[in-house]
Structures are given as C-alpha cells and as structure tokens.
Design a protein around this motif. Sequence first.
Motif, PDB file in Angstrom:
ATOM      1  N   SER A  58       0.827  -1.204   0.000  1.00  0.00           N
ATOM      2  CA  SER A  58       0.000   0.000   0.000  1.00  0.00           C
ATOM      3  C   SER A  58       0.862   1.255   0.000  1.00  0.00           C
ATOM      4  N   THR A  59       0.321   2.293  -0.596  1.00  0.00           N
ATOM      5  CA  THR A  59       0.991   3.589  -0.644  1.00  0.00           C
ATOM      6  C   THR A  59      -0.050   4.690  -0.546  1.00  0.00           C
ATOM      7  N   GLY A  60       0.348   5.831  -0.017  1.00  0.00           N
ATOM      8  CA  GLY A  60      -0.572   6.958   0.070  1.00  0.00           C
ATOM      9  C   GLY A  60      -1.804   6.640   0.890  1.00  0.00           C
ATOM     10  N   SER A  61      -2.973   6.885   0.309  1.00  0.00           N
ATOM     11  CA  SER A  61      -4.240   6.715   1.033  1.00  0.00           C
ATOM     12  C   SER A  61      -4.923   5.389   0.722  1.00  0.00           C
ATOM     13  N   CYS A  77      -0.254 -18.868   4.142  1.00  0.00           N
ATOM     14  CA  CYS A  77      -0.287 -18.515   2.725  1.00  0.00           C
ATOM     15  C   CYS A  77       1.129 -18.261   2.202  1.00  0.00           C
ATOM     16  N   GLU A  78       1.337 -18.551   0.948  1.00  0.00           N
ATOM     17  CA  GLU A  78       2.555 -18.135   0.253  1.00  0.00           C
ATOM     18  C   GLU A  78       2.271 -16.749  -0.298  1.00  0.00           C
ATOM     19  N   VAL A  79       2.978 -15.736   0.209  1.00  0.00           N
ATOM     20  CA  VAL A  79       2.685 -14.354  -0.169  1.00  0.00           C
ATOM     21  C   VAL A  79       3.632 -13.879  -1.261  1.00  0.00           C
ATOM     22  N   LEU A  80       3.050 -13.308  -2.296  1.00  0.00           N
ATOM     23  CA  LEU A  80       3.801 -12.690  -3.376  1.00  0.00           C
ATOM     24  C   LEU A  80       3.497 -11.198  -3.383  1.00  0.00           C
ATOM     25  N   LEU A  81       4.447 -10.422  -3.890  1.00  0.00           N
ATOM     26  CA  LEU A  81       4.245  -8.989  -4.086  1.00  0.00           C
ATOM     27  C   LEU A  81       4.624  -8.626  -5.507  1.00  0.00           C
ATOM     28  N   PRO A  82       3.973  -7.611  -6.074  1.00  0.00           N
ATOM     29  CA  PRO A  82       4.287  -7.231  -7.451  1.00  0.00           C
ATOM     30  C   PRO A  82       5.554  -6.388  -7.547  1.00  0.00           C
ATOM     31  N   ARG A  83       6.258  -6.578  -8.635  1.00  0.00           N
ATOM     32  CA  ARG A  83       7.396  -5.725  -8.960  1.00  0.00           C
ATOM     33  C   ARG A  83       7.159  -5.152 -10.357  1.00  0.00           C
ATOM     34  N   MET A  84       7.339  -3.848 -10.487  1.00  0.00           N
ATOM     35  CA  MET A  84       7.151  -3.199 -11.780  1.00  0.00           C
ATOM     36  C   MET A  84       8.384  -3.418 -12.645  1.00  0.00           C
ATOM     37  N   GLU A  85       8.142  -3.952 -13.833  1.00  0.00           N
ATOM     38  CA  GLU A  85       9.224  -4.247 -14.762  1.00  0.00           C
ATOM     39  C   GLU A  85       9.169  -3.280 -15.945  1.00  0.00           C
ATOM     40  N   GLY A  98      11.450 -11.079   6.763  1.00  0.00           N
ATOM     41  CA  GLY A  98      12.846 -10.670   6.771  1.00  0.00           C
ATOM     42  C   GLY A  98      13.350 -10.153   5.444  1.00  0.00           C
ATOM     43  N   ASP A  99      12.596 -10.372   4.365  1.00  0.00           N
ATOM     44  CA  ASP A  99      13.004  -9.855   3.063  1.00  0.00           C
ATOM     45  C   ASP A  99      12.963  -8.327   3.063  1.00  0.00           C
ATOM     46  N   THR A 100      13.889  -7.725   2.374  1.00  0.00           N
ATOM     47  CA  THR A 100      13.959  -6.271   2.282  1.00  0.00           C
ATOM     48  C   THR A 100      13.246  -5.788   1.022  1.00  0.00           C
ATOM     49  N   LEU A 101      12.456  -4.747   1.168  1.00  0.00           N
ATOM     50  CA  LEU A 101      11.787  -4.135   0.035  1.00  0.00           C
ATOM     51  C   LEU A 101      12.580  -2.915  -0.435  1.00  0.00           C
ATOM     52  N   VAL A 102      12.438  -2.574  -1.696  1.00  0.00           N
ATOM     53  CA  VAL A 102      13.123  -1.417  -2.262  1.00  0.00           C
ATOM     54  C   VAL A 102      12.081  -0.467  -2.840  1.00  0.00           C
ATOM     55  N   ARG A 103      12.468   0.799  -2.995  1.00  0.00           N
ATOM     56  CA  ARG A 103      11.580   1.783  -3.613  1.00  0.00           C
ATOM     57  C   ARG A 103      11.648   1.628  -5.130  1.00  0.00           C
ATOM     58  N   GLY A 104      10.491   1.366  -5.720  1.00  0.00           N
ATOM     59  CA  GLY A 104      10.444   1.192  -7.158  1.00  0.00           C
ATOM     60  C   GLY A 104       9.796   2.381  -7.841  1.00  0.00           C
ATOM     61  N   SER A 105       9.181   2.124  -8.974  1.00  0.00           N
ATOM     62  CA  SER A 105       8.508   3.171  -9.727  1.00  0.00           C
ATOM     63  C   SER A 105       7.423   3.827  -8.892  1.00  0.00           C
ATOM     64  N   GLY A 107       7.671   5.467  -6.363  1.00  0.00           N
ATOM     65  CA  GLY A 107       7.955   5.456  -4.944  1.00  0.00           C
ATOM     66  C   GLY A 107       7.302   4.329  -4.170  1.00  0.00           C
ATOM     67  N   ILE A 108       6.757   3.338  -4.862  1.00  0.00           N
ATOM     68  CA  ILE A 108       6.072   2.211  -4.210  1.00  0.00           C
ATOM     69  C   ILE A 108       7.097   1.151  -3.821  1.00  0.00           C
ATOM     70  N   GLU A 109       6.979   0.623  -2.601  1.00  0.00           N
ATOM     71  CA  GLU A 109       7.886  -0.437  -2.173  1.00  0.00           C
ATOM     72  C   GLU A 109       7.586  -1.729  -2.928  1.00  0.00           C
ATOM     73  N   GLU A 110       8.647  -2.457  -3.276  1.00  0.00           N
ATOM     74  CA  GLU A 110       8.488  -3.702  -4.022  1.00  0.00           C
ATOM     75  C   GLU A 110       9.681  -4.608  -3.744  1.00  0.00           C
ATOM     76  N   PRO A 111       9.560  -5.902  -4.032  1.00  0.00           N
ATOM     77  CA  PRO A 111      10.696  -6.809  -3.839  1.00  0.00           C
ATOM     78  C   PRO A 111      11.861  -6.423  -4.756  1.00  0.00           C
ATOM     79  N   SER A 112      13.058  -6.831  -4.386  1.00  0.00           N
ATOM     80  CA  SER A 112      14.227  -6.557  -5.209  1.00  0.00           C
ATOM     81  C   SER A 112      14.205  -7.441  -6.458  1.00  0.00           C
TER      82      SER A 112
END
Length: 203
Positions: A58-61, A77-85, A98-105, A107-112
């Motif tokens: 989630s981001t913003g409001s 559950c096996e949780v997945l998150l989207p990454r913008m390609e 424990g996985d670290t998220l990064v700032r993507g397109s 400014g949304i956090e996403e997996p590396s």
Amino acid sequence: MDTPMEAEYKKLGLRQEMKRLRGALDAGARALASEKIAQRLLDSGLCGPGKCVLSYCSTGSEVETGSLIAALREQGCEVLLPRMEKERALSARIFRSGDTLVRGSYGIEEPSKHAPQLPPQKIDVILLPGLAFDRAGRRLGYGGGYYDRFLPRLREDCTKIGLCFDLQIFDEIPHEPHDAQVDYLVDENRIISCGQDEEEING
C-alpha cells in the motif's frame, strides 16, 4: 455503452475526484478501516492456508496492507508482491519474513530484482488496489495499465479481490468492454460477491 473516448474522459474525472476523496480521509479512520478490511478478509476463508496470494504494498491513502501481509503468512499462505518491470509489466515475486523491500517506480515499495519470481498461473488469489469499483466488480485503476496487462495472464479460477473503503464503491463506474473485473470487493463494512449473482456478505 460510452465510446472509448467518452469512457476515458469520465475515468479521468473520476480518478481525480476519488484521489481527493480518499486522500481526505482522516489517517486514524483510514487505519481503523484498513484493520477491519484485513480482518474481514482473513475471516472470509478466501485466502486460506496453502493458497498462493499476490498482495500489493500500500501507498498513500490506499487500504493499508502491511499487517495483512504478515497475517497471511502466519495463517499459512505463500505471499507474493508485485514488482514493476520494463514496458509497464508486473512480475510476481515471493516475499518472506525478513526480506527487504526497495523503492520502485512511483515510490512504491516492491521486492528486489533478486527475489524469486513465480509465473502468474501459480497464483490462487490476487488482492487489488484501485481508486473506484462498482458492484459488478469493475475496477478503476490509476491509468498505468500494469494490472490490465497482468490479469489476463492469471488462471481462470484465480480469485480476484478488490480491497477498498466503502466510499470507493459505486453502482456503476465508467468502463469499456476490455476492462477486467474482480470477483469480490472487501470494504470495512461488508464483502460483496460481484457479477450477475451479486450478493453482500456481512458480518
């Protein structure tokens, strides 16, 4: 049915209005409503143990998903998150504690880029953000087309769930024939089973 140009013009106006309305929500009220939405979803059985669930960061409001993601993992559950390609595409990446998220397109956090990727056909449930939805399950996104390109790649039996606040649900929103639809809407007050057999599931 509106022409494509008419529909796009109406969508633009609704996007602007919904950003304003959702952004005007008090932060405390938004956090409380997000907790209710998360609990309602967890209690519904739609994301049961063993399911492969693609959530979103989630981001913003938007409806907040941080605690929901942790709870989904806790219930098996096996949780997945989207990454913008590139080329406005999404990939589904495994996200574990424990996985670290990064700032993507945007400014949304996403997996590396090193996070393991699963094909869309492995996803059992997808949780979708949006600016507005209608009771038939139509979704108004942000206009980037990321999910519009991703959703057709899912299995036909993948459960599509829109997470939103009550104020984001309309009887009908501007739409075009190619617009994808969700199966359920979950807000702070109810679950709506969308489509021809539309039904509210309260509790």
